[in-house]
Design a protein around this motif. Structure first.
Motif, PDB file in Angstrom:
ATOM      1  N   LEU A  94       0.832  -1.192   0.000  1.00  0.00           N
ATOM      2  CA  LEU A  94       0.000   0.000   0.000  1.00  0.00           C
ATOM      3  C   LEU A  94       0.865   1.239   0.000  1.00  0.00           C
ATOM      4  N   GLN A  95       0.495   2.238  -0.772  1.00  0.00           N
ATOM      5  CA  GLN A  95       1.242   3.479  -0.840  1.00  0.00           C
ATOM      6  C   GLN A  95       0.675   4.486   0.153  1.00  0.00           C
ATOM      7  N   THR A  96       1.449   5.564   0.419  1.00  0.00           N
ATOM      8  CA  THR A  96       0.981   6.621   1.311  1.00  0.00           C
ATOM      9  C   THR A  96      -0.287   7.244   0.752  1.00  0.00           C
ATOM     10  N   ILE A  97      -1.252   7.476   1.616  1.00  0.00           N
ATOM     11  CA  ILE A  97      -2.530   8.043   1.205  1.00  0.00           C
ATOM     12  C   ILE A  97      -2.344   9.515   0.899  1.00  0.00           C
ATOM     13  N   ASP A  98      -2.816   9.983  -0.235  1.00  0.00           N
ATOM     14  CA  ASP A  98      -2.772  11.401  -0.533  1.00  0.00           C
ATOM     15  C   ASP A  98      -4.028  11.763  -1.311  1.00  0.00           C
ATOM     16  N   PRO A  99      -4.242  13.062  -1.601  1.00  0.00           N
ATOM     17  CA  PRO A  99      -5.494  13.467  -2.241  1.00  0.00           C
ATOM     18  C   PRO A  99      -5.704  12.922  -3.649  1.00  0.00           C
ATOM     19  N   ALA A 100      -4.675  12.399  -4.298  1.00  0.00           N
ATOM     20  CA  ALA A 100      -4.833  11.941  -5.679  1.00  0.00           C
ATOM     21  C   ALA A 100      -5.154  10.462  -5.732  1.00  0.00           C
ATOM     22  N   PRO A 101      -6.186  10.058  -6.479  1.00  0.00           N
ATOM     23  CA  PRO A 101      -6.524   8.650  -6.577  1.00  0.00           C
ATOM     24  C   PRO A 101      -5.526   7.894  -7.429  1.00  0.00           C
ATOM     25  N   ARG A 102      -5.189   6.678  -7.044  1.00  0.00           N
ATOM     26  CA  ARG A 102      -4.301   5.867  -7.856  1.00  0.00           C
ATOM     27  C   ARG A 102      -4.930   4.560  -8.282  1.00  0.00           C
ATOM     28  N   THR A 103      -5.893   4.089  -7.505  1.00  0.00           N
ATOM     29  CA  THR A 103      -6.478   2.793  -7.794  1.00  0.00           C
ATOM     30  C   THR A 103      -7.935   2.981  -8.220  1.00  0.00           C
ATOM     31  N   ALA A 104      -8.235   2.675  -9.479  1.00  0.00           N
ATOM     32  CA  ALA A 104      -9.619   2.787  -9.939  1.00  0.00           C
ATOM     33  C   ALA A 104     -10.464   1.738  -9.242  1.00  0.00           C
ATOM     34  N   PHE A 105     -11.659   2.144  -8.827  1.00  0.00           N
ATOM     35  CA  PHE A 105     -12.509   1.181  -8.140  1.00  0.00           C
ATOM     36  C   PHE A 105     -13.033   0.165  -9.148  1.00  0.00           C
ATOM     37  N   PRO A 106     -12.973  -1.128  -8.794  1.00  0.00           N
ATOM     38  CA  PRO A 106     -13.440  -2.158  -9.729  1.00  0.00           C
ATOM     39  C   PRO A 106     -14.882  -1.917 -10.154  1.00  0.00           C
ATOM     40  N   ARG A 107     -15.183  -2.254 -11.379  1.00  0.00           N
ATOM     41  CA  ARG A 107     -16.554  -2.104 -11.862  1.00  0.00           C
ATOM     42  C   ARG A 107     -17.419  -3.208 -11.271  1.00  0.00           C
ATOM     43  N   LEU A 108     -18.416  -2.779 -10.520  1.00  0.00           N
ATOM     44  CA  LEU A 108     -19.264  -3.741  -9.817  1.00  0.00           C
ATOM     45  C   LEU A 108     -20.725  -3.581 -10.223  1.00  0.00           C
ATOM     46  N   GLY A 109     -20.938  -3.196 -11.469  1.00  0.00           N
ATOM     47  CA  GLY A 109     -22.317  -3.044 -11.936  1.00  0.00           C
ATOM     48  C   GLY A 109     -23.109  -4.327 -11.799  1.00  0.00           C
ATOM     49  N   TRP A 110     -22.448  -5.465 -11.951  1.00  0.00           N
ATOM     50  CA  TRP A 110     -23.145  -6.749 -11.844  1.00  0.00           C
ATOM     51  C   TRP A 110     -23.689  -6.947 -10.428  1.00  0.00           C
ATOM     52  N   VAL A 111     -23.000  -6.377  -9.439  1.00  0.00           N
ATOM     53  CA  VAL A 111     -23.477  -6.492  -8.058  1.00  0.00           C
ATOM     54  C   VAL A 111     -24.766  -5.695  -7.886  1.00  0.00           C
ATOM     55  N   GLU A 112     -24.766  -4.452  -8.354  1.00  0.00           N
ATOM     56  CA  GLU A 112     -25.984  -3.645  -8.255  1.00  0.00           C
ATOM     57  C   GLU A 112     -27.124  -4.257  -9.057  1.00  0.00           C
ATOM     58  N   ASP A 113     -26.816  -4.811 -10.235  1.00  0.00           N
ATOM     59  CA  ASP A 113     -27.861  -5.430 -11.041  1.00  0.00           C
ATOM     60  C   ASP A 113     -28.534  -6.572 -10.291  1.00  0.00           C
ATOM     61  N   LEU A 114     -27.768  -7.263  -9.461  1.00  0.00           N
ATOM     62  CA  LEU A 114     -28.301  -8.394  -8.706  1.00  0.00           C
ATOM     63  C   LEU A 114     -28.974  -7.947  -7.418  1.00  0.00           C
ATOM     64  N   VAL A 115     -28.362  -6.975  -6.734  1.00  0.00           N
ATOM     65  CA  VAL A 115     -28.799  -6.612  -5.385  1.00  0.00           C
ATOM     66  C   VAL A 115     -29.907  -5.565  -5.373  1.00  0.00           C
ATOM     67  N   VAL A 116     -29.829  -4.564  -6.251  1.00  0.00           N
ATOM     68  CA  VAL A 116     -30.774  -3.452  -6.174  1.00  0.00           C
ATOM     69  C   VAL A 116     -32.233  -3.889  -6.306  1.00  0.00           C
ATOM     70  N   PRO A 117     -32.597  -4.780  -7.254  1.00  0.00           N
ATOM     71  CA  PRO A 117     -34.006  -5.209  -7.301  1.00  0.00           C
ATOM     72  C   PRO A 117     -34.473  -5.830  -5.976  1.00  0.00           C
ATOM     73  N   ALA A 118     -33.604  -6.635  -5.348  1.00  0.00           N
ATOM     74  CA  ALA A 118     -33.966  -7.238  -4.064  1.00  0.00           C
ATOM     75  C   ALA A 118     -34.058  -6.182  -2.972  1.00  0.00           C
ATOM     76  N   LEU A 119     -33.177  -5.181  -3.027  1.00  0.00           N
ATOM     77  CA  LEU A 119     -33.246  -4.084  -2.056  1.00  0.00           C
ATOM     78  C   LEU A 119     -34.538  -3.283  -2.226  1.00  0.00           C
ATOM     79  N   ARG A 120     -34.898  -3.033  -3.467  1.00  0.00           N
ATOM     80  CA  ARG A 120     -36.148  -2.290  -3.712  1.00  0.00           C
ATOM     81  C   ARG A 120     -37.347  -3.054  -3.176  1.00  0.00           C
ATOM     82  N   ASP A 121     -37.328  -4.363  -3.333  1.00  0.00           N
ATOM     83  CA  ASP A 121     -38.426  -5.171  -2.796  1.00  0.00           C
ATOM     84  C   ASP A 121     -38.478  -5.071  -1.271  1.00  0.00           C
ATOM     85  N   ALA A 122     -37.308  -5.103  -0.642  1.00  0.00           N
ATOM     86  CA  ALA A 122     -37.250  -5.018   0.819  1.00  0.00           C
ATOM     87  C   ALA A 122     -37.752  -3.664   1.302  1.00  0.00           C
TER      88      ALA A 122
END
Length: 346
Positions: free
Chosen positions: A2-30
């Motif tokens: 891990l590198q020193t934390i600073d204001p500039a982003p270095r690691t792009a967040f993984p694309r997790l659209g498949w997670v929302e596609d699976l979870v959001v409909p169930a969350l809306r139902d809840a």
């Protein structure tokens, strides 16, 4: 490493659209299953509707879906299918929203996700009741799993006990003159680590993993949660309001004992002494005081201590993940998520 934390982003967040596609409909139902007033507040809180219940005028960007992703990928890591862990993913997200609604009330934060917090729109009673309703819905989500309901409910309730203890300690710290780094880390393990640990453990439980692998997943998530909190504390002082949706410096203005502050106050140099005097002053802290406190915390080593602790917790998290004997692809994805969580700018 891990590198020193600073204001500039270095690691792009993984694309997790498949997670929302699976979870959001169930969350809306809840959420739809809640009583109508609480359903409306919860929908507003999640950014699905405006305060009047109508469709949002400006669609929100997809969230990072971190906790549900941890649950689903943990199930995959032990050889299960992601869909088997869906009730757990829904439960941890509902609990997360419960904590956010209550946190905003406790802290008096009027902004959440770049718009007015639910309590400031609907009132404190409505926000608290909505949080309570989400908690009930979370327990219901895992209790209705045919084969693993007992173990899943036990896992969730254990995390909730730790979470409440952590929240209680966090509130108590505000009025305490001295808080040690050890006390802070125990609080963070409850307040933040418990739910992330539960998210990962539920994935293993619902996939039918043995105790050793579930324990490894739980510790991975718990340590990751503490690392996340360490970074969150740094960003709360030196981050960007436009990204977080909350005013930077508000924690210092409220004299909160975040990790950089706790570590700085433990120092013996002149900066630490001046910071202690500022924190013990009975008068409200204005913008100039907040700016001075930011400088003093950094000078006395508080920022460096928090960044070092984030690295230490991250290393422990990855060791624990290895103990869960994850599949290679799931390990890679979980590692990517963990790295992005502690190298973020909001």
């Amino acid at each position: 490493m891990l590198q020193t934390i600073d204001p500039a982003p270095r690691t792009a967040f993984p694309r997790l659209g498949w997670v929302e596609d699976l979870v959001v409909p169930a969350l809306r139902d809840a959420v739809a299953g809640l009583p109508a007033p609480e359903s409306r507040v919860a929908g507003y809180h999640r950014g699905w509707v405006e305060a009047d219940g109508g469709p949002v005028q400006v669609p929100r960007q997809r969230g990072k879906a971190v906790r549900p992703a941890l649950t689903l990928l943990s199930a995959v890591a032990v050889g299960g299918e992601a869909v088997r862990a869906l009730p757990g993913a829904v439960a941890v997200e509902l609990v997360h929203d419960f904590t956010l609604l209550h946190d905003d009330v406790i802290d008096g934060d009027a902004q959440r996700r770049h718009r007015p917090a639910a309590w400031s729109v609907f009132g404190t009673p409505a926000a608290v009741l909505t949080g309570d309703s989400l908690l009930v819905a979370a327990v219901r989500a895992v209790s209705e799993v045919p084969e693993s309901s007992g173990a899943a409910v036990t896992e969730l309730l254990g995390a909730l006990r730790q979470l409440v203890a952590g929240q209680s300690a966090d509130v108590a710290f505000e009025g305490a003159l001295d808080v040690s780094v050890e006390q802070y880390l125990a609080m963070a393990a409850g307040k933040t680590g418990s739910l992330m640990g539960c998210a990962c453990a539920l994935g293993g439980v619902l996939a039918g993993a043995d105790r050793e692998r579930v324990d490894g997943l739980r510790e991975f998530g718990s340590r990751l949660g503490v690392a996340f909190q360490c970074v969150d504390d740094v960003l709360g002082i030196w981050g960007h309001s436009r990204l977080s949706g909350k005013p930077v410096g508000s924690d210092i203005a409220a004299r909160k004992k975040s990790l950089p502050v706790v570590a700085a106050l433990a120092g013996t140099d002149s900066a630490a002494r001046e910071l202690r005097s500022l924190y013990e002053s009975p008068r409200p802290l204005d913008e100039q005081d907040v700016a001075l406190a930011q400088e003093l915390v950094e000078k006395s080593g508080g920022r460096q201590a928090a960044e070092d602790e984030a690295r230490r917790q991250m290393a422990g998290a990855l060791r624990a993940l290895s103990c869960a004997r994850p599949t290679a692809n799931a390990y890679r994805q979980l590692q990517e998520i963990a790295s992005a969580m502690v190298q973020r700018e909001a």
